[in-house]
Design a protein around this motif. Structure first.
Motif, PDB file in Angstrom:
ATOM      1  N   ARG A   4       0.828  -1.202   0.000  1.00 29.64           N
ATOM      2  CA  ARG A   4       0.000   0.000   0.000  1.00 29.64           C
ATOM      3  C   ARG A   4       0.863   1.252   0.000  1.00 29.64           C
ATOM      4  O   ARG A   4       0.543   2.237  -0.654  1.00 29.64           O
ATOM      5  CB  ARG A   4      -0.944  -0.016   1.206  1.00 29.64           C
ATOM      6  N   GLN A   7       2.154   1.763  -3.458  1.00 31.16           N
ATOM      7  CA  GLN A   7       1.115   2.323  -4.321  1.00 31.16           C
ATOM      8  C   GLN A   7       1.017   3.838  -4.148  1.00 31.16           C
ATOM      9  O   GLN A   7       0.892   4.581  -5.112  1.00 31.16           O
ATOM     10  CB  GLN A   7      -0.245   1.690  -3.997  1.00 31.16           C
ATOM     11  N   LEU A   8       1.068   4.281  -2.887  1.00 31.96           N
ATOM     12  CA  LEU A   8       0.997   5.721  -2.619  1.00 31.96           C
ATOM     13  C   LEU A   8       2.193   6.452  -3.213  1.00 31.96           C
ATOM     14  O   LEU A   8       2.052   7.517  -3.811  1.00 31.96           O
ATOM     15  CB  LEU A   8       0.954   5.967  -1.110  1.00 31.96           C
ATOM     16  N   LYS A  11       1.861   6.737  -6.922  1.00 33.98           N
ATOM     17  CA  LYS A  11       0.864   7.751  -7.257  1.00 33.98           C
ATOM     18  C   LYS A  11       1.435   9.155  -7.094  1.00 33.98           C
ATOM     19  O   LYS A  11       1.254  10.015  -7.938  1.00 33.98           O
ATOM     20  CB  LYS A  11      -0.351   7.572  -6.343  1.00 33.98           C
ATOM     21  N   LEU A  14       3.783   9.920  -9.893  1.00 35.61           N
ATOM     22  CA  LEU A  14       3.013  10.117 -11.128  1.00 35.61           C
ATOM     23  C   LEU A  14       2.456  11.536 -11.172  1.00 35.61           C
ATOM     24  O   LEU A  14       2.521  12.218 -12.187  1.00 35.61           O
ATOM     25  CB  LEU A  14       1.845   9.135 -11.156  1.00 35.61           C
ATOM     26  N   GLN A  15       1.888  11.952 -10.031  1.00 30.06           N
ATOM     27  CA  GLN A  15       1.291  13.290  -9.982  1.00 30.06           C
ATOM     28  C   GLN A  15       2.346  14.364 -10.154  1.00 30.06           C
ATOM     29  O   GLN A  15       2.147  15.357 -10.829  1.00 30.06           O
ATOM     30  CB  GLN A  15       0.546  13.488  -8.662  1.00 30.06           C
ATOM     31  N   ARG A  18       3.454  14.754 -13.650  1.00 31.30           N
ATOM     32  CA  ARG A  18       2.480  15.422 -14.503  1.00 31.30           C
ATOM     33  C   ARG A  18       2.379  16.912 -14.200  1.00 31.30           C
ATOM     34  O   ARG A  18       1.930  17.692 -15.021  1.00 31.30           O
ATOM     35  CB  ARG A  18       1.112  14.765 -14.283  1.00 31.30           C
ATOM     36  N   GLU A 208      -5.340  16.938  -0.508  1.00 30.23           N
ATOM     37  CA  GLU A 208      -6.146  15.701  -0.538  1.00 30.23           C
ATOM     38  C   GLU A 208      -7.379  15.845   0.351  1.00 30.23           C
ATOM     39  O   GLU A 208      -8.445  15.332   0.045  1.00 30.23           O
ATOM     40  CB  GLU A 208      -5.308  14.498  -0.083  1.00 30.23           C
ATOM     41  N   ARG A 209      -7.187  16.533   1.475  1.00 28.00           N
ATOM     42  CA  ARG A 209      -8.326  16.741   2.371  1.00 28.00           C
ATOM     43  C   ARG A 209      -9.367  17.623   1.692  1.00 28.00           C
ATOM     44  O   ARG A 209     -10.553  17.343   1.714  1.00 28.00           O
ATOM     45  CB  ARG A 209      -7.843  17.403   3.665  1.00 28.00           C
ATOM     46  N   GLU A 210      -8.865  18.698   1.053  1.00 23.95           N
ATOM     47  CA  GLU A 210      -9.748  19.672   0.431  1.00 23.95           C
ATOM     48  C   GLU A 210     -10.529  19.043  -0.727  1.00 23.95           C
ATOM     49  O   GLU A 210     -11.730  19.238  -0.866  1.00 23.95           O
ATOM     50  CB  GLU A 210      -8.895  20.841  -0.085  1.00 23.95           C
ATOM     51  N   VAL A 211      -9.848  18.275  -1.551  1.00 21.62           N
ATOM     52  CA  VAL A 211     -10.483  17.693  -2.731  1.00 21.62           C
ATOM     53  C   VAL A 211     -11.418  16.555  -2.347  1.00 21.62           C
ATOM     54  O   VAL A 211     -12.420  16.320  -3.017  1.00 21.62           O
ATOM     55  CB  VAL A 211      -9.397  17.200  -3.715  1.00 21.62           C
ATOM     56  N   GLY A 212     -11.131  15.854  -1.253  1.00 20.47           N
ATOM     57  CA  GLY A 212     -11.999  14.748  -0.836  1.00 20.47           C
ATOM     58  C   GLY A 212     -11.340  13.389  -1.034  1.00 20.47           C
ATOM     59  O   GLY A 212     -11.892  12.366  -0.643  1.00 20.47           O
ATOM     60  N   THR A 213     -10.166  13.373  -1.664  1.00 20.70           N
ATOM     61  CA  THR A 213      -9.500  12.091  -1.892  1.00 20.70           C
ATOM     62  C   THR A 213      -8.984  11.490  -0.590  1.00 20.70           C
ATOM     63  O   THR A 213      -8.857  10.279  -0.480  1.00 20.70           O
ATOM     64  CB  THR A 213      -8.321  12.258  -2.863  1.00 20.70           C
ATOM     65  N   ILE A 217      -9.408   7.629   0.553  1.00 23.66           N
ATOM     66  CA  ILE A 217      -8.294   6.740   0.886  1.00 23.66           C
ATOM     67  C   ILE A 217      -8.488   6.144   2.279  1.00 23.66           C
ATOM     68  O   ILE A 217      -8.177   4.984   2.531  1.00 23.66           O
ATOM     69  CB  ILE A 217      -6.965   7.514   0.805  1.00 23.66           C
TER      70      ILE A 217
ATOM     71  N   LYS B  89     -18.777  14.051  -2.379  1.00 29.83           N
ATOM     72  CA  LYS B  89     -17.675  14.810  -2.963  1.00 29.83           C
ATOM     73  C   LYS B  89     -16.975  13.895  -3.953  1.00 29.83           C
ATOM     74  O   LYS B  89     -16.655  12.760  -3.614  1.00 29.83           O
ATOM     75  CB  LYS B  89     -16.702  15.189  -1.841  1.00 29.83           C
ATOM     76  N   SER B  91     -14.142  12.055  -5.514  1.00 27.12           N
ATOM     77  CA  SER B  91     -12.905  11.825  -4.782  1.00 27.12           C
ATOM     78  C   SER B  91     -11.903  10.935  -5.513  1.00 27.12           C
ATOM     79  O   SER B  91     -11.258  10.102  -4.919  1.00 27.12           O
ATOM     80  CB  SER B  91     -13.237  11.211  -3.430  1.00 27.12           C
ATOM     81  N   ASP B  95      -5.729  14.694 -11.685  1.00 30.12           N
ATOM     82  CA  ASP B  95      -4.506  14.777 -12.492  1.00 30.12           C
ATOM     83  C   ASP B  95      -3.949  13.394 -12.830  1.00 30.12           C
ATOM     84  O   ASP B  95      -2.844  13.290 -13.348  1.00 30.12           O
ATOM     85  CB  ASP B  95      -3.446  15.639 -11.788  1.00 30.12           C
ATOM     86  N   LEU B  96      -4.709  12.356 -12.500  1.00 28.33           N
ATOM     87  CA  LEU B  96      -4.326  11.013 -12.942  1.00 28.33           C
ATOM     88  C   LEU B  96      -5.343  10.532 -13.986  1.00 28.33           C
ATOM     89  O   LEU B  96      -6.482  10.989 -13.993  1.00 28.33           O
ATOM     90  CB  LEU B  96      -4.292  10.026 -11.766  1.00 28.33           C
ATOM     91  N   PHE B 104      -4.482   2.602  -8.839  1.00 30.67           N
ATOM     92  CA  PHE B 104      -4.095   3.057  -7.501  1.00 30.67           C
ATOM     93  C   PHE B 104      -5.038   2.515  -6.439  1.00 30.67           C
ATOM     94  O   PHE B 104      -4.610   1.887  -5.465  1.00 30.67           O
ATOM     95  CB  PHE B 104      -4.060   4.586  -7.456  1.00 30.67           C
ATOM     96  N   ILE B 108      -4.341  -0.212  -3.475  1.00 27.29           N
ATOM     97  CA  ILE B 108      -4.553   0.072  -2.055  1.00 27.29           C
ATOM     98  C   ILE B 108      -5.462  -0.986  -1.422  1.00 27.29           C
ATOM     99  O   ILE B 108      -5.290  -1.391  -0.295  1.00 27.29           O
ATOM    100  CB  ILE B 108      -5.193   1.475  -1.880  1.00 27.29           C
TER     101      ILE B 108
END
Lengths: 377, 319
Positions: A4, A7-8, A11, A14-15, A18, A208-213, A217, B89, B91, B95-96, B104, B108
């Motif tokens: 895990r 994977q993070l 990611k 990758l970000q 980009r 990540e908190r702001e966007v909701g991801t 996770i 929201k 989520s 950008d991926l 991903f 996980i």
């Protein structure tokens, strides 16, 4: 668990790959700031704008004025006709220093007596004023000494007292020419790393908190610790890369000698980065939006910088503030980086700083992890 | 353990307090295998809090929640391996690309390398994104994003799916497609717990739990709620300036509740046929000349208004 985290990490890179602006923000500002600090951050004082008033009009007074003008420390910007013009020049900031040679200056000298010389300094910038005044004292002192020796020779020691003086034989260790760039460049490496990495870490998590991801996770089987490691480890590597780049600029561009062992510096940097990542993480647990993170970063990083001993000596701070500096990781890292750079000392000398840094780092990280887990509720 | 109980989710006396505020006040219910349970309630009723507790994102203050037979507060990680979650929201990472996001989240969740290609294809197909696997997610329109998020949430074949207002901000066509997917999953045995404030969506659920101010107000199939929750029969009255008749109607004999629905008044009475003539006369007496009325079958919204929002002004109920 490792699966895990990997994977993070994947990611995250990758970000980063980009995000062109992020790569730009990583590389260019540190180099630009390094160059700026290297060239602009100096305590040395040259070319102090000076106004002269010679009320004596003698060969001696002209010789004294000349020795000021030719010193490269002072630059003659105006010659005044009376005292009011001297005052006006200093008031209007045209000149920072006024030198007044009073009437009868040469007469006193010729009699072998002390002659007064008036120096007016704009004390607004107290540091520059003090240094300029020091130079003025040196120049006038040297002038007087030369004149006295000369007079003594010419008059067969009837006039001009034979001078008894103690001469200081100064030896500045580690930085023989007291080059302030040598002092600043290693410090800038620490400061830049602190600012860049705290910002990157805090923003990456708050985003990540702001966007909701972040929430998405956290409903996966990932543990908070795994998330934190996966999220901060990239910035650990980026921090190392950044220190390497800025150190290279310091060594090869500014030619600041590196006397110590690079591995010692690397080890110290790793310890420092743990604290730095923890601070970024802590800020991210306090903030819900990137805007808040921006404000908090400024609020936390600025005091850390001022209390680090980067340019203001800790020993002269009030006692209460000195206590606070003990929890400032930058304080210890600056000692480590300056000592490895200029003194070339190793872990045998620096272990107390390293141990403190490690303790601070793991302590802060522990608090950050606890706070992070709590901030989810 | 999971198989010994017919229920995939068992919630028993759940309480959640935030300081002095009680967000959930003793909620109990169960969700069976393959059941779609809808949570209906006004904003701030506690729907999201409940879902977040069931996902292990929040700790309950009291009571117990078993998800797939596991106590959520005791072993949230084990629960999270068995659930999928999708929030209001969006989520995923903008950008991926589509496939990078899926890979991903699959990674996980511990989807094995051997199984990954099949699961990726499944999720991409389901979202209708075949051929656009390498598009950045930020460039997708809302409906695609939402189906992709659902795909990401079920990559690991969860037995239970939590959807927190999944269709907010999505166009009606995409909403229908989304609900078709939900029903397909339910037929495969996945239990689904979905919160919504769309009345029409609630009709798609097998059972509905009405929540208001942290309390479970009613629980049943849409039909049961419509037929029994009102405790009477429903009349629709129309006419010019019909709103002015609310107060006199509410005082009329046999009337239990009056609420504004668009241009009409819905009046809950004990017996529709018995009361209608008197109410029409009352309208005429109140200066509403063209007053007319008929008996109607209650909608879910009627139940909702009656049970949950009777004290709220009508505008807050319409969504």
């Amino acid at each position: 668990m490792f699966q895990r985290i990997i994977q993070l990490l994947l990611k995250e890179f990758l970000q980063l790959r980009r995000d062109r602006s992020a790569r730009f923000r990583l590389l260019i500002p540190p180099i630009v700031q390094m160059l700026l600090f290297g060239y602009a951050a100096t305590f040395e004082v040259f070319n102090v704008a000076t106004v002269m008033l010679d009320q004596d009009h003698t060969q001696e007074s002209r010789a004294l004025v000349d020795s000021f003008v030719h010193s490269s420390r002072f630059e003659l910007v105006a010659v005044a006709d009376d005292r009011r013009q001297v005052q006006a020049a200093v008031e209007s900031s045209k000149a920072q220093l006024g030198i007044v040679v009073p009437p009868g200056f040469a007469e006193l000298l010729r009699k072998g007596q002390s002659a007064p010389l008036q120096v007016l300094v704009d004390g607004t910038n107290s540091n520059t004023a003090l240094i300029a005044l020091g130079y003025a004292g040196q120049i006038s002192g040297a002038f007087g000494q030369t004149y006295a020796q000369d007079l003594a020779q010419r008059t067969g020691r009837a006039l001009g007292r034979p001078l008894v003086s103690v001469k200081l034989e100064e030896r500045y260790w580690y930085n023989p020419n007291l080059n302030s760039r040598w002092f600043f460049v290693p410090g800038v490496i620490g400061t830049l790393t602190l600012i860049t990495i705290v910002n990157l870490t805090a923003f990456a998590i708050v985003r990540e908190r702001e966007v909701g991801t972040l929430e998405q996770i956290l409903v996966t089987p990932i543990r908070p610790v795994e998330f934190i490691i996966g999220k901060t480890l990239p910035f650990f590597f980026i921090g190392l890369l950044e220190v390497s780049i800025v150190t290279a600029v310091g060594m090869w561009w500014f030619r600041v000698p590196f006397e110590g062992n690079l591995l010692v510096l690397l080890f110290g940097t790793c310890l420092f980065l743990i604290s730095v990542l923890a601070i970024g993480l802590l800020i991210s647990t306090l903030c819900k939006t990137q805007q808040q993170a921006f404000a908090s970063n400024f609020f936390i990083l600025n005091p850390m910088f001022i209390l680090s001993g980067f340019s203001f000596p800790i020993a002269t701070m009030p006692q209460a503030l000195q206590w606070i500096t003990y929890v400032d990781p930058l304080r210890y890292f600056l000692i480590i980086i300056r000592a490895t750079y200029l003194k070339g000392v190793g872990i045998d000398i620096l272990w107390p700083q390293m141990a403190t840094l490690a303790a601070l780092g793991f302590g802060l990280f522990g608090v950050a992890i606890l706070r992070f887990s709590k901030s989810l509720d | 353990m999971a198989d010994s109980s017919p229920m995939q989710i068992v919630v028993d006396g759940l309480v959640k307090r935030f300081g002095a505020f009680t967000a959930l006040d003793g909620i109990s219910f169960g969700v069976a295998h393959g059941e779609i349970m809808g949570f209906l309630g006004p904003n701030g009723a506690g729907k999201s809090t409940l879902i977040r507790i069931l996902c292990g994102l929040l700790r309950p203050s009291a009571g117990r929640a078993l998800v797939a037979g596991i106590d959520v507060a005791g072993d949230p990680e084990a629960v999270r391996r068995r659930i999928g979650y999708m929030s209001q929201k969006f989520s995923l990472y903008g950008d991926l690309s589509v496939v990078e996001n899926l890979r991903f989240f699959g990674g996980i969740y511990g989807v094995s390398e051997a199984e990954m290609p099949e699961r990726l294809r499944f999720a991409v197909d389901m979202a209708g994104l075949t051929g656009r696997e390498d598009a950045l997610v930020a460039t997708l329109a809302g409906g695609w994003k939402q189906r992709l998020a659902l795909g990401a949430a079920i990559l690991h074949r969860p037995a239970i799916l939590f959807l927190d207002e999944p269709t907010s901000g999505v166009d009606p066509g995409s909403r229908r497609r989304f609900w078709n997917l939900i029903h397909a999953l339910s037929e495969e045995g996945v239990s689904i717990l979905v919160s919504t404030h769309y009345m029409d969506e609630a009709e798609y659920c097998h059972r509905i739990a009405l929540i208001n101010r942290g309390r479970l107000v009613a629980l049943g199939t849409p039909l049961e709620l419509k037929q029994h929750s009102l405790g009477g029969e429903l009349l629709a009255l129309e006419g010019e300036r019909i709103g002015e008749a609310i107060a006199p109607l509410a005082r009329a004999p046999g009337v239990r509740d009056v609420a504004m629905f668009g241009n009409a008044l819905h009046v809950l009475v004990d017996q529709a046929a018995l009361r209608l003539p008197a109410l029409l006369a009352l309208l005429a007496g109140s200066g509403i000349a063209d007053g007319r009325g008929r008996r109607i079958d209650p909608s879910l919204e009627d139940s909702f208004v009656h049970l949950v929002a009777a004290k709220l002004p009508p505008t807050e109920v319409a969504s």
